[in-house]
Scaffold this motif. Structure first.
Motif, PDB file in Angstrom:
ATOM      1  N   THR A  43       0.433  -1.186  -0.406  1.00  0.00           N
ATOM      2  CA  THR A  43      -0.256   0.292   0.076  1.00  0.00           C
ATOM      3  C   THR A  43       0.525   1.419   0.195  1.00  0.00           C
ATOM      4  N   SER A  44       2.194   1.382   0.351  1.00  0.00           N
ATOM      5  CA  SER A  44       3.066   2.278   0.429  1.00  0.00           C
ATOM      6  C   SER A  44       3.949   2.873  -0.840  1.00  0.00           C
ATOM      7  N   TYR A  47       2.918   5.850  -3.072  1.00  0.00           N
ATOM      8  CA  TYR A  47       4.099   6.347  -1.947  1.00  0.00           C
ATOM      9  C   TYR A  47       5.608   6.964  -2.042  1.00  0.00           C
ATOM     10  N   GLU A  67       4.322   8.161   6.371  1.00  0.00           N
ATOM     11  CA  GLU A  67       3.059   7.795   5.401  1.00  0.00           C
ATOM     12  C   GLU A  67       2.563   6.892   6.087  1.00  0.00           C
ATOM     13  N   ARG A  71      -1.618   6.951   7.345  1.00  0.00           N
ATOM     14  CA  ARG A  71      -2.147   5.919   6.568  1.00  0.00           C
ATOM     15  C   ARG A  71      -2.789   4.852   7.855  1.00  0.00           C
ATOM     16  N   GLN A  74      -5.410   6.675   9.277  1.00  0.00           N
ATOM     17  CA  GLN A  74      -6.602   7.570   8.689  1.00  0.00           C
ATOM     18  C   GLN A  74      -7.739   5.951   8.311  1.00  0.00           C
ATOM     19  N   GLN A  75      -7.332   4.883   8.484  1.00  0.00           N
ATOM     20  CA  GLN A  75      -7.847   3.835   8.261  1.00  0.00           C
ATOM     21  C   GLN A  75      -8.286   3.387   9.777  1.00  0.00           C
TER      22      GLN A  75
END
Length: 90
Positions: A43-44, A47, A67, A71, A74-75
Motif C-alpha cells: 500500500t506504500s 507513495y 506515511e 495511513r 486514517q484507517q
C-alpha cells in the motif's frame, strides 16, 4: 561531450562492443534490473515511488514510515467512524 564516470566499471566497453551483442542495438544499451522493496508494504509503494531518489536512503525510509503510520491512523479513524454510524443506525 559527456564524460564517463561509473560506466566503465559498471559495464566494461570491451564486453559490449563486440558484433552481435544482444544488449546493444542501434546505439542503445538494454539492461534488466531487479528492485527489492524489502519490507515496504504494497500500500506504500505508490507513495515510495514518488519520493525524490536524490534524498538519502534513511530520509526516504523515514518518510515512508511516517506515511504508513498516517495511513494506519486514517484507517483506524475510518473504522471507528464506521462503527459509530452502524451503532447509531441500530
Amino acid at each position: 561531450m559527456n564524460t564517463t564516470s561509473g560506466t566503465p566499471k559498471f559495464c566494461p566497453p570491451p564486453s559490449i562492443q563486440h558484433q552481435g551483442n544482444p544488449y546493444v542495438r542501434d546505439d542503445t544499451i538494454f539492461i534488466k534490473i531487479m528492485v527489492d522493496f524489502g519490507d515496504t508494504p504494497k500500500t506504500s509503494l505508490p507513495y515510495a515511488l514518488t519520493l525524490n531518489p536524490g534524498l538519502p536512503m534513511h530520509v526516504q525510509q523515514a518518510m515512508i514510515k511516517l506515511e504508513a503510520e498516517r495511513r494506519d491512523q486514517q484507517q483506524s479513524n475510518y473504522k471507528h467512524l464506521h462503527l459509530k454510524i452502524i451503532f447509531l443506525q441500530l
